[in-house]
Design a protein around this motif. Structure first.
Motif, PDB file in Angstrom:
ATOM      1  N   VAL A  95      12.239   1.252   8.489  1.00 53.96           N
ATOM      2  CA  VAL A  95      11.109   1.748   9.297  1.00 53.96           C
ATOM      3  C   VAL A  95      10.032   2.065   8.191  1.00 53.96           C
ATOM      4  CG1 VAL A  95      12.371   2.607  11.377  1.00 53.96           C
ATOM      5  CG2 VAL A  95      12.158   4.098   9.303  1.00 53.96           C
ATOM      6  N   SER A  96      10.199   1.595   7.199  1.00 53.58           N
ATOM      7  CA  SER A  96       9.113   2.136   6.026  1.00 53.58           C
ATOM      8  C   SER A  96       9.039   0.915   5.003  1.00 53.58           C
ATOM      9  CB  SER A  96       9.674   3.507   5.429  1.00 53.58           C
ATOM     10  OG  SER A  96      11.080   3.080   4.698  1.00 53.58           O
ATOM     11  N   GLY A  97       8.347   1.342   3.885  1.00 52.39           N
ATOM     12  CA  GLY A  97       7.903   0.339   2.773  1.00 52.39           C
ATOM     13  C   GLY A  97       8.056   1.001   1.603  1.00 52.39           C
ATOM     14  N   GLY A  98       8.875   1.793   1.387  1.00 54.68           N
ATOM     15  CA  GLY A  98       8.973   2.665   0.004  1.00 54.68           C
ATOM     16  C   GLY A  98      10.017   1.957  -0.879  1.00 54.68           C
ATOM     17  N   PHE A 123       5.797   6.860  -1.891  1.00 55.48           N
ATOM     18  CA  PHE A 123       6.371   6.110  -2.813  1.00 55.48           C
ATOM     19  C   PHE A 123       7.739   5.762  -2.514  1.00 55.48           C
ATOM     20  CE2 PHE A 123       8.674   5.850  -6.921  1.00 55.48           C
ATOM     21  CZ  PHE A 123       8.152   4.526  -7.237  1.00 55.48           C
ATOM     22  N   LEU A 124       8.387   6.790  -2.345  1.00 56.26           N
ATOM     23  CA  LEU A 124      10.086   6.710  -2.401  1.00 56.26           C
ATOM     24  C   LEU A 124      10.468   6.306  -1.142  1.00 56.26           C
ATOM     25  CD1 LEU A 124      12.532   7.227  -3.982  1.00 56.26           C
ATOM     26  CD2 LEU A 124      12.729   9.381  -3.075  1.00 56.26           C
ATOM     27  N   THR A 125       9.893   6.734   0.109  1.00 54.49           N
ATOM     28  CA  THR A 125      10.565   6.459   1.459  1.00 54.49           C
ATOM     29  C   THR A 125       9.383   5.733   2.317  1.00 54.49           C
ATOM     30  OG1 THR A 125       9.621   8.478   2.416  1.00 54.49           O
ATOM     31  CG2 THR A 125      11.625   8.735   1.195  1.00 54.49           C
ATOM     32  N   GLY A 126       8.330   5.616   1.877  1.00 55.92           N
ATOM     33  CA  GLY A 126       7.318   5.079   2.945  1.00 55.92           C
ATOM     34  C   GLY A 126       6.813   5.833   3.865  1.00 55.92           C
ATOM     35  N   ILE A 127       7.213   7.102   3.939  1.00 56.29           N
ATOM     36  CA  ILE A 127       6.588   8.062   4.997  1.00 56.29           C
ATOM     37  C   ILE A 127       5.222   8.348   4.680  1.00 56.29           C
ATOM     38  CG2 ILE A 127       6.835  10.404   6.006  1.00 56.29           C
ATOM     39  CD1 ILE A 127       9.688   9.979   5.901  1.00 56.29           C
ATOM     40  N   THR A 128       4.380   7.950   5.309  1.00 50.57           N
ATOM     41  CA  THR A 128       2.778   8.112   5.243  1.00 50.57           C
ATOM     42  C   THR A 128       2.105   9.252   5.758  1.00 50.57           C
ATOM     43  OG1 THR A 128       1.919   6.455   6.802  1.00 50.57           O
ATOM     44  CG2 THR A 128       2.720   5.623   4.897  1.00 50.57           C
ATOM     45  N   GLU A 129       2.558   9.708   6.918  1.00 49.06           N
ATOM     46  CA  GLU A 129       1.696  10.726   7.776  1.00 49.06           C
ATOM     47  C   GLU A 129       1.339  11.749   6.874  1.00 49.06           C
ATOM     48  OE1 GLU A 129       3.899  11.458  11.466  1.00 49.06           O
ATOM     49  OE2 GLU A 129       3.371   9.415  12.080  1.00 49.06           O
ATOM     50  N   PRO A 130       2.053  12.489   6.046  1.00 47.10           N
ATOM     51  CA  PRO A 130       1.606  13.574   5.290  1.00 47.10           C
ATOM     52  C   PRO A 130      -0.055  13.380   4.705  1.00 47.10           C
ATOM     53  CG  PRO A 130       3.540  13.488   4.844  1.00 47.10           C
ATOM     54  CD  PRO A 130       3.453  12.308   5.474  1.00 47.10           C
ATOM     55  N   PHE A 185       0.731  -1.143  -0.055  1.00 45.85           N
ATOM     56  CA  PHE A 185      -0.128   0.040   0.105  1.00 45.85           C
ATOM     57  C   PHE A 185       0.938   1.340  -0.040  1.00 45.85           C
ATOM     58  CE2 PHE A 185       0.403  -0.894   4.537  1.00 45.85           C
ATOM     59  CZ  PHE A 185       0.498   0.368   5.150  1.00 45.85           C
ATOM     60  N   MET A 186       2.205   1.163   0.058  1.00 49.28           N
ATOM     61  CA  MET A 186       2.934   2.362   0.074  1.00 49.28           C
ATOM     62  C   MET A 186       3.347   2.636  -1.011  1.00 49.28           C
ATOM     63  SD  MET A 186       5.357   2.297   3.779  1.00 49.28           S
ATOM     64  CE  MET A 186       4.160   2.545   5.404  1.00 49.28           C
ATOM     65  N   LEU A 187       3.812   1.615  -1.947  1.00 49.95           N
ATOM     66  CA  LEU A 187       4.269   2.140  -3.230  1.00 49.95           C
ATOM     67  C   LEU A 187       3.205   2.832  -4.232  1.00 49.95           C
ATOM     68  CD1 LEU A 187       6.437  -1.244  -3.945  1.00 49.95           C
ATOM     69  CD2 LEU A 187       7.403   0.926  -3.320  1.00 49.95           C
ATOM     70  N   PHE A 188       2.188   2.053  -4.232  1.00 53.54           N
ATOM     71  CA  PHE A 188       1.177   2.599  -5.411  1.00 53.54           C
ATOM     72  C   PHE A 188      -0.099   3.060  -4.747  1.00 53.54           C
ATOM     73  CE2 PHE A 188       3.557  -0.370  -8.147  1.00 53.54           C
ATOM     74  CZ  PHE A 188       4.679   0.477  -8.346  1.00 53.54           C
ATOM     75  N   ALA A 189      -0.455   2.344  -3.638  1.00 57.49           N
ATOM     76  CA  ALA A 189      -2.051   2.434  -3.343  1.00 57.49           C
ATOM     77  C   ALA A 189      -2.219   3.859  -2.647  1.00 57.49           C
ATOM     78  CB  ALA A 189      -2.348   1.225  -2.524  1.00 57.49           C
ATOM     79  N   LEU A 190      -1.490   3.942  -1.562  1.00 59.03           N
ATOM     80  CA  LEU A 190      -1.710   5.281  -0.676  1.00 59.03           C
ATOM     81  C   LEU A 190      -1.488   6.517  -1.627  1.00 59.03           C
ATOM     82  CD1 LEU A 190      -2.907   5.883   2.069  1.00 59.03           C
ATOM     83  CD2 LEU A 190      -0.581   5.966   2.826  1.00 59.03           C
ATOM     84  N   PRO A 191      -0.353   6.591  -2.268  1.00 63.31           N
ATOM     85  CA  PRO A 191      -0.438   7.361  -3.343  1.00 63.31           C
ATOM     86  C   PRO A 191      -1.692   7.604  -4.330  1.00 63.31           C
ATOM     87  CG  PRO A 191       1.713   6.331  -3.154  1.00 63.31           C
ATOM     88  CD  PRO A 191       0.740   5.678  -2.630  1.00 63.31           C
TER      89      PRO A 191
END
Length: 616
Positions: free
Chosen positions: A451-454, A405-412, A369-375
Motif C-alpha cells: 500500500v506504499s512505495g517506500g 522514504f522508508l515506508t511510503g507513508i506520505t500524509e505527514p 516520488f516517495m523514495l527521494f522526491a517528496l522527502p
C-alpha cells in the motif's frame, strides 16, 4: 397576467430552485459519507497486504534459489503460500470488511457476509457447465472464457474480483441494520434478533447471484478490453491519468475506492487476454508457438493457466493481482509436462512486457516520488524556516521525510502543505507525482508494492525478484531525477508565495512535541491516559456534542467521523488540542488527520459516547 400572479410564479420557481439545490447538496453529502465508509472498509483487508506481500515475495525468492525438497525450499514455499492465501482470498475479506464498516464493527454482520458470499458463489457453481474447447456455459451464455471463472474459497464461480464481494458486504450490512433487533412470534422466537440476519441474507443474495450471472460475462469482457487497450496508450499516459485521479482523491480518503478495480479486477488487465491477443498479433509471427524465456511455448503456458490444473484464476487479472501471481509458487515451468526438472518461472515481467502487458503501470510510479522526491520537498520547506527556528523543527521535517522514504507513508508531509496552501498539493505535488508515474510507465518499471512505495517495498518487490525482470534500477534513475524537481518547486513556491509552513511563523503550529511523542507509542498510561480521555471528551464537544455524532471510526492515519451536521464542527478547537495535522469536514463526514494517535482517541471517544447515551 397580474403582478401578484407574476410574483407568485417567480416565488414558486425560486422555491423550486432552492429545493433542488438543497436536494443536490444532501445527495452529495450522503454520497461522500457512503464513499468515505467504503474507503475505510477497504483499509481493513488492505492492512493485511504489507506482511502478506513480504511473505509472498521473500518466500518465492527463497524457494526459487534452493534445491527442491530441502529445508530452505520448504521454508520459502510455506512463506510464499501464506502470502498467496491472503491475496487469493481478498474477495471474501472485502465482503467481511464492508459489512463491518457499515454496522459499527458488528461480528454478526461479518458472519452474515461469509454466508452471503458462499451462497452467492454456490448458486453460480451449480449452474456452471464445461464446454468443449475449455470454455464455460452459464444460463444462456456460451463460450465464457476460462479467465472469467475461478475458485472462490473452493467454489468454481464467476471471477468478479472484488466487485461482487462489495455488494455482498453491503447487503449483509443492510440486513443487519434492519433486522438485528427484530422480535419474531413466540413459536419461532429462537430466530429473533441477530440470529435472523444471516437467514434473511441467505435468501437476499439469490437475486444478486443471478444479476451477476446475467451481466458479468459481458461486463468482464468489457473490463478486460479496457484493461488491455488502456495499456496501449503511448509514453505512459495511462499511468499519468491514473495518478492524476488517484492523488486528487487522497485528501478525501477516497483513493482506495478508485484504485481497487484497477488492482484487483480485469479493469487492470488480464494475463490470459494478453496471451490470446499476442497469439493473433502481427508482431508475433510464431503465433501460439512463440517461446517464452522459460523455454515453454505460449500454447503450453496458456493451456496450463486456462485449464483445470490451475483452479484459482483470480490472480490472473488486475495490476497488483497479476504481479503477485508472477511472484507466487504456481508461476513455475515445472508445472508443465516435460519441464519437471526445471525451476525457472513460467512467466516473467519481461515476457508479458513483450506481449504488451505493462505490469506495474498503476503502482511503480509511487517509488519515483516517495523514495527521494517528496522527502526533498520536506527539506525544501524546512529550509524556508528562519535559521534561528530550524533546529527546533528539524525533527518534525526529517522524521516525516524518513517515514516517507522508508515506508511510503506520505500524509505527514502532504497534509502539512495541503491545509496551509491547497494549491501546493493540486498545483505542484499532484502534477509532479503524475509525471513520476508517466516516467515509470514509459520506462516499463515492474516493481509492485503493498500500500506504499517506500524502500521496504522497493527491496521486497524490486530487488529480491530482480531475475523476473522488474527493471528496478530504472526506479532509482526516476527517483533521482524527480528529487531536484520537487526540491526547487517546493522551495521557491513556499518562499515566494510566503506559505507559513511549521516553524516559519509562530502562530502556525501543525506539529507539537506531544505529536512526536504520540507517534512513538500508541499506548498512553497513567497520567497520560487521563489526558487522552480528556482530549477525547474535548473532541466530542468540538464536534457539536454527542447529539451531533453518528459514528466514530479510524483508518491508517485518520479519525473518521460521521456527524449530522459538519458545519457546526469547531475545527480550530480540535486543531488547538494538538496532534492533528489537518481536518476535512464536508456534509456529514469529518476526517481528522493524526498519523497514529487516532487509534488511542477512538476507543476513548466510543466509551464516553456510550456513557453519555446510557444516561439519556
Amino acid at each position: 397576467m397580474s403582478e401578484n400572479k407574476v410574483e407568485k410564479v417567480k416565488h414558486d420557481k425560486s422555491g423550486e430552485h432552492k429545493s433542488a439545490k438543497a436536494g443536490l447538496k444532501r445527495f452529495r453529502e450522503s454520497t461522500m459519507a457512503t464513499l468515505s465508509k467504503l474507503s475505510k472498509a477497504f483499509l481493513l483487508p488492505i492492512a493485511l497486504l504489507p506482511i502478506a506481500g513480504v511473505f509472498l515475495g521473500v518466500g518465492a525468492t527463497i524457494a526459487a534459489n534452493t534445491t527442491e525438497g530441502s529445508f530452505g525450499y520448504y521454508i520459502g514455499k510455506v512463506m510464499n503460500t501464506m502470502g498467496d492465501v491472503a491475496f487469493g482470498n481478498l474477495p471474501i475479506l472485502f465482503a467481511i470488511s464492508v459489512a463491518i464498516a457499515y454496522t459499527d464493527d458488528s461480528g454478526v454482520s461479518a458472519i452474515t457476509a461469509v454466508v452471503g458470499f458462499l451462497v452467492m458463489n454456490g448458486i453460480q457453481s451449480a449452474l456452471l457447465k464445461h464446454e468443449t474447447g475449455g470454455t464455460y456455459g452459464l444460463l444462456w451464455w456460451t463460450g465464457v472464457p476460462s479467465g472469467l471463472i475461478t475458485s472462490n474459497v473452493g467454489i468454481s464461480s464467476l471471477n468478479t474480483g472484488v466487485f461482487a464481494s462489495i455488494f455482498v458486504g453491503a447487503i449483509a450490512a443492510y440486513m443487519y441494520n434492519k433486522f438485528h433487533k427484530t422480535q419474531l412470534p413466540a413459536f419461532i422466537g429462537f430466530f429473533s434478533g441477530s440470529k435472523l440476519v444471516p437467514i434473511i441474507t441467505f435468501f437476499a443474495v439469490i437475486p444478486l447471484s443471478f444479476v451477476f450471472m446475467f451481466v458479468w460475462p459481458a461486463i468482464g469482457k468489457g473490463l478486460e478490453w479496457f484493461g488491455t487497450n488502456s495499456g496501449k496508450l503511448p509514453v505512459g499516459l495511462d499511468s499519468l491519468i491514473y495518478e492524476v485521479i488517484e492523488r486528487s482523491l487522497v485528501p478525501f480518503g477516497l483513493h482506495h475506492v478508485f484504485y481497487a478495480p484497477l488492482w484487483w479486477s480485469s479493469a487492470g488487465g488480464s494475463i490470459l487476454g494478453t496471451m490470446e491477443d499476442w497469439a493473433k498479433s502481427s508482431d508475433n509471427p510464431a503465433g501460439w508457438n512463440y517461446e517464452l524465456s522459460s523455454g515453454a511455448t505460449l500454447q503450453q503456458a496458456y493451456d496450463f493457466l486456462s485449464g483445470d490444473q490451475l483452479k484459482d484464476k483470480s490472480q490472473l487479472i488486475g495490476d497488483q493481482y497479476m504481479m503477485y501471481w508472477i511472484l507466487g509458487a504456481n508461476n513455475s515451468v515445472s508445472k508443465l509436462a516435460g519441464f519437471a526438472d526445471k525451476t525457472d518461472p513460467l512467466l516473467t515481467f519481461t515476457d508479458l512486457e513483450k506481449m504488451g502487458l505493462n505490469l506495474g503501470r498503476f503502482q511503480s510510479g509511487k517509488f519515483g516520488f516517495m523514495l527521494f522526491a517528496l522527502p526533498a520537498g520536506a527539506v525544501a520547506m524546512w529550509l524556508n524556516v528562519p535559521r534561528e527556528h530550524r533546529k527546533s523543527v528539524m525533527g518534525i521535517y526529517f522524521s516525516a521525510a524518513f517515514t516517507c522514504f522508508l515506508t511510503g507513508i506520505t500524509e505527514p508531509i502532504e497534509f502539512t502543505f495541503l491545509f496551509l496552501a491547497p494549491w501546493l498539493f493540486y498545483g505542484v505535488h499532484m502534477p509532479l507525482a503524475s509525471i513520476s508515474f508517466m516516467l515509470a510507465g514509459f520506462a516499463k518499471v515492474h516493481v509492485s508494492m503493498t500500500v506504499s512505495g517506500g524502500m521496504i517495498d522497493y527491496i521486497v518487490f524490486g530487488l529480491i525478484p530482480w531475475n523476473l525482470g522488474t527493471n528496478a534500477w530504472r526506479v532509482i534513475l526516476i527517483a533521482i531525477g524527480m528529487a531536484p524537481l520537487y526540491f526547487f518547486a517546493f522551495y521557491f513556491s513556499v518562499k515566494y508565495a510566503n506559505v507559513q509552513v511549521p516553524g516559519r511563523a509562530g502562530e502556525v503550529k501543525l506539529f507539537t512535541k506531544a505529536d512526536v511523542k504520540a507517534k512513538k507509542s500508541e499506548k498512553v498510561v497513567g497520567a497520560n491516559q487521563e489526558a487522552a480521555i480528556e482530549k477525547a471528551r474535548k473532541i466530542i464537544e468540538f464536534l457539536g456534542g454527542e447529539g451531533n455524532i453518528k459514528s466514530v471510526d479510524s483508518c491508517a492515519s485518520r479519525l473518521r467521523l460521521t456527524v449530522n451536521d459538519a458545519s457546526i464542527v469547531n475545527k480550530d478547537g480540535i486543531m488547538g488540542l494538538g496532534g492533528a495535522s489537518g481536518i476535512i469536514a464536508k456534509g456529514t463526514s469529518v476526517q481528522v488527520v493524526y498519523g497514529g494517535e487516532q487509534e488511542v482517541i477512538k476507543p476513548h471517544m466510543k466509551d464516553i459516547l456510550a456513557k453519555q447515551r446510557s444516561v439519556k
